[in-house]
Enzyme design. Sequence first.
Site, PDB file in Angstrom:
ATOM      1  N   ARG A 156       0.810  -1.219   0.000  1.00  0.00           N
ATOM      2  CA  ARG A 156       0.000   0.000   0.000  1.00  0.00           C
ATOM      3  C   ARG A 156       0.848   1.276   0.000  1.00  0.00           C
ATOM      4  NH1 ARG A 156      -5.248  -0.865   4.003  1.00  0.00           N
ATOM      5  NH2 ARG A 156      -6.318  -2.297   2.628  1.00  0.00           N
ATOM      6  N   GLU A 213     -14.090   4.090  16.248  1.00  0.00           N
ATOM      7  CA  GLU A 213     -12.971   4.762  15.570  1.00  0.00           C
ATOM      8  C   GLU A 213     -12.513   5.996  16.340  1.00  0.00           C
ATOM      9  OE1 GLU A 213     -13.446   4.962  11.303  1.00  0.00           O
ATOM     10  OE2 GLU A 213     -11.839   6.428  11.107  1.00  0.00           O
TER      11      GLU A 213
HETATM   12  C1  LIG Z   1     -16.069   3.415   2.742  1.00  0.00           C
HETATM   13  C2  LIG Z   1     -15.561   2.725   3.967  1.00  0.00           C
HETATM   14  C3  LIG Z   1     -15.316   1.357   3.929  1.00  0.00           C
HETATM   15  C4  LIG Z   1     -14.838   0.700   5.055  1.00  0.00           C
HETATM   16  N1  LIG Z   1     -14.634  -0.655   5.002  1.00  0.00           N
HETATM   17  C5  LIG Z   1     -14.270  -1.329   6.123  1.00  0.00           C
HETATM   18  C6  LIG Z   1     -14.186  -2.750   6.132  1.00  0.00           C
HETATM   19  O1  LIG Z   1     -14.444  -3.416   5.137  1.00  0.00           O
HETATM   20  N2  LIG Z   1     -13.801  -3.362   7.283  1.00  0.00           N
HETATM   21  C7  LIG Z   1     -13.508  -2.666   8.427  1.00  0.00           C
HETATM   22  O2  LIG Z   1     -13.166  -3.272   9.451  1.00  0.00           O
HETATM   23  N3  LIG Z   1     -13.607  -1.311   8.447  1.00  0.00           N
HETATM   24  C8  LIG Z   1     -13.980  -0.629   7.345  1.00  0.00           C
HETATM   25  N4  LIG Z   1     -14.091   0.732   7.376  1.00  0.00           N
HETATM   26  C9  LIG Z   1     -13.875   1.434   8.664  1.00  0.00           C
HETATM   27  C10 LIG Z   1     -15.061   1.188   9.603  1.00  0.00           C
HETATM   28  O3  LIG Z   1     -16.247   1.195   8.847  1.00  0.00           O
HETATM   29  C11 LIG Z   1     -15.163   2.262  10.699  1.00  0.00           C
HETATM   30  O4  LIG Z   1     -13.938   2.422  11.359  1.00  0.00           O
HETATM   31  C12 LIG Z   1     -16.212   1.881  11.745  1.00  0.00           C
HETATM   32  O5  LIG Z   1     -17.430   1.532  11.119  1.00  0.00           O
HETATM   33  C13 LIG Z   1     -16.435   3.065  12.694  1.00  0.00           C
HETATM   34  O6  LIG Z   1     -17.576   2.821  13.489  1.00  0.00           O
HETATM   35  P1  LIG Z   1     -18.004   3.925  14.549  1.00  0.00           P
HETATM   36  O7  LIG Z   1     -19.283   3.489  15.138  1.00  0.00           O
HETATM   37  O8  LIG Z   1     -16.881   4.240  15.443  1.00  0.00           O
HETATM   38  O9  LIG Z   1     -18.244   5.243  13.672  1.00  0.00           O
HETATM   39  P2  LIG Z   1     -19.395   5.578  12.499  1.00  0.00           P
HETATM   40  O10 LIG Z   1     -19.966   4.323  12.015  1.00  0.00           O
HETATM   41  O11 LIG Z   1     -18.706   6.482  11.603  1.00  0.00           O
HETATM   42  O12 LIG Z   1     -20.489   6.298  13.375  1.00  0.00           O
HETATM   43  C14 LIG Z   1     -20.275   7.565  13.951  1.00  0.00           C
HETATM   44  C15 LIG Z   1     -21.614   8.278  14.049  1.00  0.00           C
HETATM   45  O13 LIG Z   1     -21.435   9.484  14.801  1.00  0.00           O
HETATM   46  C16 LIG Z   1     -22.271  10.497  14.246  1.00  0.00           C
HETATM   47  N5  LIG Z   1     -21.749  11.798  14.665  1.00  0.00           N
HETATM   48  C17 LIG Z   1     -20.610  12.419  14.268  1.00  0.00           C
HETATM   49  N6  LIG Z   1     -20.478  13.584  14.928  1.00  0.00           N
HETATM   50  C18 LIG Z   1     -21.553  13.710  15.753  1.00  0.00           C
HETATM   51  C19 LIG Z   1     -21.985  14.702  16.686  1.00  0.00           C
HETATM   52  N7  LIG Z   1     -21.271  15.818  16.917  1.00  0.00           N
HETATM   53  N8  LIG Z   1     -23.155  14.514  17.357  1.00  0.00           N
HETATM   54  C20 LIG Z   1     -23.914  13.388  17.130  1.00  0.00           C
HETATM   55  N9  LIG Z   1     -23.538  12.425  16.259  1.00  0.00           N
HETATM   56  C21 LIG Z   1     -22.365  12.574  15.590  1.00  0.00           C
HETATM   57  C22 LIG Z   1     -22.212  10.241  12.753  1.00  0.00           C
HETATM   58  O14 LIG Z   1     -23.331  10.789  12.091  1.00  0.00           O
HETATM   59  C23 LIG Z   1     -22.169   8.709  12.694  1.00  0.00           C
HETATM   60  O15 LIG Z   1     -23.459   8.164  12.523  1.00  0.00           O
HETATM   61  C24 LIG Z   1     -14.574   1.423   6.256  1.00  0.00           C
HETATM   62  C25 LIG Z   1     -14.814   2.793   6.299  1.00  0.00           C
HETATM   63  C26 LIG Z   1     -15.303   3.447   5.172  1.00  0.00           C
HETATM   64  C27 LIG Z   1     -15.556   4.930   5.245  1.00  0.00           C
END
Ligand SMILES: Cc1cc2nc3c(=O)[nH]c(=O)nc-3n(C[C@H](O)[C@H](O)[C@H](O)COP(=O)(O)OP(=O)(O)OC[C@H]3O[C@@H](n4cnc5c(N)ncnc54)[C@H](O)[C@@H]3O)c2cc1C
Length: 602
Positions: free
Chosen positions: A317, A405
């Site tokens: 990568r 994340e």
């Molecule tokens: C296109 C893409 C493909 C990916 N593919 C993979 C994969 O195949 N395998 C893998 O392991 N990982 C993958 N990842 C990474 C993984 O999806 C993320 O790291 C993980 O889903 C994060 O989950 P989370 O719940 O921490 O955050 P998110 O799912 O991003 O949720 C965070 C939430 O917080 C909300 N939010 C933000 N700020 C505020 C605020 N101030 N007040 C209220 N709400 C707020 C947002 O609206 C969102 O709904 C991928 C990421 C992307 C972008």
Amino acid sequence: MSALRKGNHTGLPLQKIAKLNHYTSTSREVLMPHLSTDVLIVGAGGAGMYAAIAAARGGAAVLLLDKGQVGRGGATIMAQMTVAVALGEQEPDSVQLHLQDTLNAGRGLCNEELSLLLCADGPARIREMDEWGTRWARENGHIKQEMAPGHSVKRCCYVDFLNTGPAVAATLRRKVGEIAAIRRISNLAVVEILVRDGRAVGALALNQIDGQFISIEAKAVILAAGGLTKLFARNSASANMGGEAYALALWAGAQLVDMEFVQFFPIGHLAPRLVGMDPIMWDPFRYKLGGKLLNGKFEEFIDRYGSTDFGKYNATRDVAAYAILKEVEAGRGTPHGGAYLDFRHIGESQLRAAFGPVIDRLLTNGIDLAKTPVEVGPMAHYHMGGVRVDVNMQTRVAGLYAAGEAVGGANGANRLSGNAITEAFVFGERAGSRAAEQVKKFTDNWHDTLAREAIDGFHKAREADSTDSATPIALQAELQELMWEKAGPFRTGAKLSAALARIGQMQRQLAQLPVGAEKQFNLDLQDWFELRAMLTTAKAIVQSALARNESRGAHQREDFPAPDDSLLKNQVLELQDGALATTWIDPVRLQKNNVHYPEFRS
Ligand SMILES: Cc1cc2nc3c(=O)[nH]c(=O)nc-3n(C[C@H](O)[C@H](O)[C@H](O)COP(=O)(O)OP(=O)(O)OC[C@H]3O[C@@H](n4cnc5c(N)ncnc54)[C@H](O)[C@@H]3O)c2cc1C
């Protein structure tokens, strides 16, 4: 209020779940709805929804908020590929082996306690999701697991091609919806965590629809607001990944760790336009079938950058990202500033045999891989750094947790593919269950003046006369370009210093940006709050990148191209008198003789 009623998912009008209070601000009188809960969860992606389920299971009343739609707003629903977990269903595997692969990828900077937690609890979370109805792909009765770069065995499970994220998000949404103790509200952006006597006691949120502030009283707050890749002009992110979790944590008094480590995915999709498909989908094509990387003159070029390509695209990568950007710099890029990824030599039957339904979905986007190369290039994809927590997901501010994340440390300087969704589930569950345990011990420490003071602070931060001709959204776009150009995949001290200086100017400019007086759908107001957080988080990234005078994992400095063992340390940031202060600490290591690795199936 009626618009909020539609979006709040409780089935009740907001007045019924809130008590209405009058807060008198020094500048105006504000009628502000007030909500009260045991555990407030900021962000409803994979981590937030898992945290909500776990907190409710622990007996807590939960309020789950999202600035977008609950369960549909962030990265989780976009992730279409795989989830890495040592199930040992396809071939023998172990928590220890998964941990070893994770630590190797992290280049010496993992918080090993967090990495172990991710690997050890991953299997239980995936099996629990299975019980809740996630249809993991199966073969001969076993959950199917695939190989992916950096993993030493077949470890990555999935639902079906390009459906993993939507499927797990749907499972969690359904589960959350079944639990009466969880109230859900969409379209509320948290803009400040409220802290009293060193303890998090709630938050102030902005209703995205009517521009009204809402105060929320809670005994514990979990930051699950996802990553920061929207800070970069080229990203794989959703519109809601502006790095707000990190800024909210800093302002509340928590620490951040290793903010310089942003993962840039080398072959993100640039063109032709791709609708409803994952922009990082080309990786499995790469390791299953190969595919030639060509510059804008249709020449192979990887060999010029110290990697043999053997007629297939199998460069690592970092080499691929470097080679593509250098070709673009030399004027040999493609029309959209990347390289071509070309599968024409492979032939349609082989493409179909490997990726049948995906080939058809590409065709509906007007992309015929057998006839046309696609344009790809590096893009910001994931953040390894983040909020500093212990193994209970607790920050140094009592009652303030983080999950998903938003948390830094488990993946060190570089993340293995598939580890991020596992991290979201595992850390979400841990944060929710621990917060529920803790709130049983707490008495309420809320005071109405907290919300009023926070609002007064915003009024002070914005000057009465908005003199600037720029808008918050224009500044966001400028910040994204700045971060991409000066703090992107290849950094130098000079570029980072220039970025830091401009971010400082923008922070001063913030006070004069016009936001208008409209109440309904005031996008300038939403963008202003988002920009405020984006600038704080951008500064944390740039300042950390400037201080790390070495290249390691995802942090590449062209002026310091090699790793420096004296910097085998984590960088911790906190706010001191409004400025970011840095401390270097030794990474958390496991006491090897005391580690108990859970059993695994094979
Ligand atoms: C296109 C893409 C493909 C990916 N593919 C993979 C994969 O195949 N395998 C893998 O392991 N990982 C993958 N990842 C990474 C993984 O999806 C993320 O790291 C993980 O889903 C994060 O989950 P989370 O719940 O921490 O955050 P998110 O799912 O991003 O949720 C965070 C939430 O917080 C909300 N939010 C933000 N700020 C505020 C605020 N101030 N007040 C209220 N709400 C707020 C947002 O609206 C969102 O709904 C991928 C990421 C992307 C972008």
